[in-house]
Structure formats: C-alpha cells, structure tokens
Write an enzyme that holds these catalytic residues in place. Structure first.
Site, PDB file in Angstrom:
ATOM      1  N   LYS A 200       0.877  -1.041   0.190  1.00 38.90           N
ATOM      2  CA  LYS A 200      -0.120   0.288  -0.112  1.00 38.90           C
ATOM      3  C   LYS A 200       0.758   1.230  -0.189  1.00 38.90           C
ATOM      4  O   LYS A 200       1.615   1.213   0.841  1.00 38.90           O
ATOM      5  CB  LYS A 200      -0.694   0.008   1.081  1.00 38.90           C
ATOM      6  CG  LYS A 200      -1.704   1.086   1.077  1.00 38.90           C
ATOM      7  CD  LYS A 200      -2.926   1.225   2.305  1.00 38.90           C
ATOM      8  CE  LYS A 200      -3.849   2.496   2.679  1.00 38.90           C
ATOM      9  NZ  LYS A 200      -4.691   2.051   3.678  1.00 38.90           N
ATOM     10  N   LYS A 253      -2.125  -1.292  -3.716  1.00 39.25           N
ATOM     11  CA  LYS A 253      -2.732  -0.108  -3.831  1.00 39.25           C
ATOM     12  C   LYS A 253      -2.245   1.113  -3.666  1.00 39.25           C
ATOM     13  O   LYS A 253      -1.380   1.017  -3.508  1.00 39.25           O
ATOM     14  CB  LYS A 253      -3.679  -0.247  -2.210  1.00 39.25           C
ATOM     15  CG  LYS A 253      -4.348   0.939  -2.153  1.00 39.25           C
ATOM     16  CD  LYS A 253      -5.737   0.703  -0.902  1.00 39.25           C
ATOM     17  CE  LYS A 253      -6.791   1.806  -1.036  1.00 39.25           C
ATOM     18  NZ  LYS A 253      -6.839   2.250   0.548  1.00 39.25           N
TER      19      LYS A 253
END
Length: 330
Positions: A200, A253
C-alpha cells in the site's frame, strides 16, 4: 505469397476477437466498496462530491442498495465505517455494536452467499485521522506500531464475530498479519482468511477516499508507514513478509499507476492477488466522462482489463456495481 505476419486474421470479427481474448473481467472478479454511516437518520444518503455516483449510506439505505446490486449479480463487497464519535484510540472500530459490525450482520443475514470483506484499520475512527495510536518521539509525532497491533486484533475479532468472511488489514503496521492470525486463531477463527493490503503506497490518488471515509489526518501524513511510490523492490519485501505471516491474499493499492507492481507480485507469489482501483482513479475517469472527453464504458472496462492483464485475480473498484448492473461484465 506475402512473407509478413497477418495478425489481423484473428481480429476480423467480434466473434473471433472474443474467441482469442486473453483476459476477461467477470462479476466474480469484482469487489464493491461501501461507506456506511452510523446515523439516526435511516434515509441518510449523501453523494460524495469528489466521487460522483458514490454515496455515504445509512444502514437502511445500504440494505436497499445492496439488495439491488446482489440481484444484478454482485458477489463480493468490502465495508468501511464512519462512526458517530471518534477518539484517540478509534474505539468505535472494535465496538461489538460498531457500524461495520452491524453492517456485516445485516449483509450476511440478507445475503448469506455474499462474500463480505471488512477493512481493518483505525483511521476512520480516530480523532486524529491516523491508522493507529500516536506517540511522540523527541519532537516527532508518529504511529506506535506494536501498541496499534493490539487494537487491530480487537477490530479483526469484532468483525469475525459479526460474521465477516474475510478481514483485510490496511494499516501497514509491521507484523500486523501475524498479530491478526494469532488473535483470530486464539478466538477459534482458524478458517477466517486475511486479505492483506500487503503493498500500500502513500499515494496522492487516495484524496477522494479521505472525503468519503472522513479520515484525513489532522496533522502530518502517512508516509512513515505507507510505502514510497518510488520503490518497487520494497514491495517484494513487504509481500514476502506477509506470506510468512500467513496472509491468504495479497493486495496492491493503488492499481492503475502500479501495474508493474501487480505483475511483480503475480510473478513472485502464488497467493490470490487483489488490486484496489482507488478513489482517485475512479474520480479521474468519472470527471473526464462527465466532461465528454472519454467514453465512460470503454475506458472503465479498459482500465479493469489492464489490472487483470497485469496479474490481479480480484479487483476492488467503485465501478463494480455499475458495470454489473449494466451488463458490461457477467
């Protein structure tokens, strides 16, 4: 006779193109995010200004919208909560009657076959907007890693008790997957999978999400715990650590600007791989479409195919409901 390659033979008709298509996005691949608000107004339904077509929803409005989406073919969702009250430790995030916990019970009671994933984090629930407990070291304020793990365990257990099918830690604390696995196992949830936000990035593409989840940090940023967008080898280290800690899924992400990272993880690991097409990616496409600059359907599907082609098995996307309802995927 021509001595050149005639690739156009396989592009001649729509049927031929479909026959040799290498990648396909289906309803089974898509996960729809929902933002559920803890409110006494059962009719609460507020469009998110920076995310046209997406809403903050009361439980009743969530129930209605979910019923329509499931009837159309939606199979998986991920839930984010917006509590009435926030505090320094995000206590509403692990309350038995918290908003996500109630939303899980509602979704599973109405649609037992639906896969319900819960975001395990504290940023929506803390009054400072960070993903854990704050500590001061010299003059710097940062998130305390190990004490935050204890709260994340409580969040995950509360979601499991509510009936979640998968818990998905998004906080990026070191050791969080191991901590959650140990806590879930100790409570008897040995078979509950963990979908780790393994990779992330500290991305500028999250801006609209912070409006939607009301989770903008009150000070500082999240660069001390989310990854530097300049780094790729670090992604392999993060993913490898989560695999050792018994993650059942890995996630990248954002998605669109990180297709190379998706491919690296696909080539490096054999776990199911998810990618999150985040709020900023959604909003850019929607804004261009609303201005008449692009074909919304075509660009949406091309963006999803690109994520699938890069190696993702699953895609979390705010387009999920719409493309399923309108028959763009089956």
């Amino acid at each position: 006779m021509a001595d050149f390659f005639r690739g156009r033979r396989l592009r001649n008709t729509a049927a031929l193109r479909a026959l040799v298509s290498e990648n396909l996005v289906t309803a089974q691949d898509l996960i729809m995010p929902y933002f559920i608000v803890d409110t006494d107004d059962s009719t609460f339904r507020k469009e998110i200004p920076s995310m046209p077509g997406q809403f903050q929803l009361s439980l009743d409005e969530f129930e209605k919208q979910l019923a329509e989406a499931v009837a159309a073919g939606l199979r998986s969702i991920i839930l984010f909560g917006i509590p009435k009250c926030k505090d320094a430790t995000g206590s509403e995030g692990y309350a038995d009657d918290g908003i996500v916990q109630r939303a899980v019970r509602l979704a599973k009671s109405r649609h037992p076959e639906l896969v319900v994933i819960t975001d395990v984090c504290l940023c929506e629930y803390t009054d400072h907007g960070h993903c854990g407990i704050l500590q001061k070291i010299n003059d710097d304020v940062t998130v305390a890693n190990d004490s935050t793990l204890e709260l994340l365990q409580r969040v995950a257990i509360s979601h499991a008790k509510a009936g979640a099918d998968i818990v998905a830690p998004s906080d990026m604390m070191d050791g969080r997957v191991q901590a959650l696995r140990e806590a879930l196992d100790a409570e008897g949830f040995v078979n509950l999978p963990i979908m780790s936000y393994a990779v992330k990035y500290a991305s500028a593409f999250y801006g609209p999400f912070r409006d939607a989840a009301e989770s903008t940090p009150q000070s500082g940023d999240r660069k001390s715990y989310q990854m530097d967008p300049a780094n790729s080898r670090e992604a392999l280290r993060e993913a490898a650590a989560d695999v050792l800690e018994e993650a059942d899924f890995l996630m990248v992400k954002p998605a669109g600007a990180y297709l190379d990272i998706i491919r690296m993880l696909r080539d490096g690991f054999d776990l199911p791989l998810a990618a999150y097409q985040v709020s900023g990616e959604y909003s850019i496409i929607m804004a261009a479409a609303q201005n008449g600059w692009i074909d919304l359907d075509a660009v949406t599907m091309e963006s999803l195919i690109a994520i699938k082609r890069a190696g993702a098995d699953l895609i979390i996307t705010y387009f999920a409901e719409d493309v399923i309802k309108r028959g763009l995927v089956r």
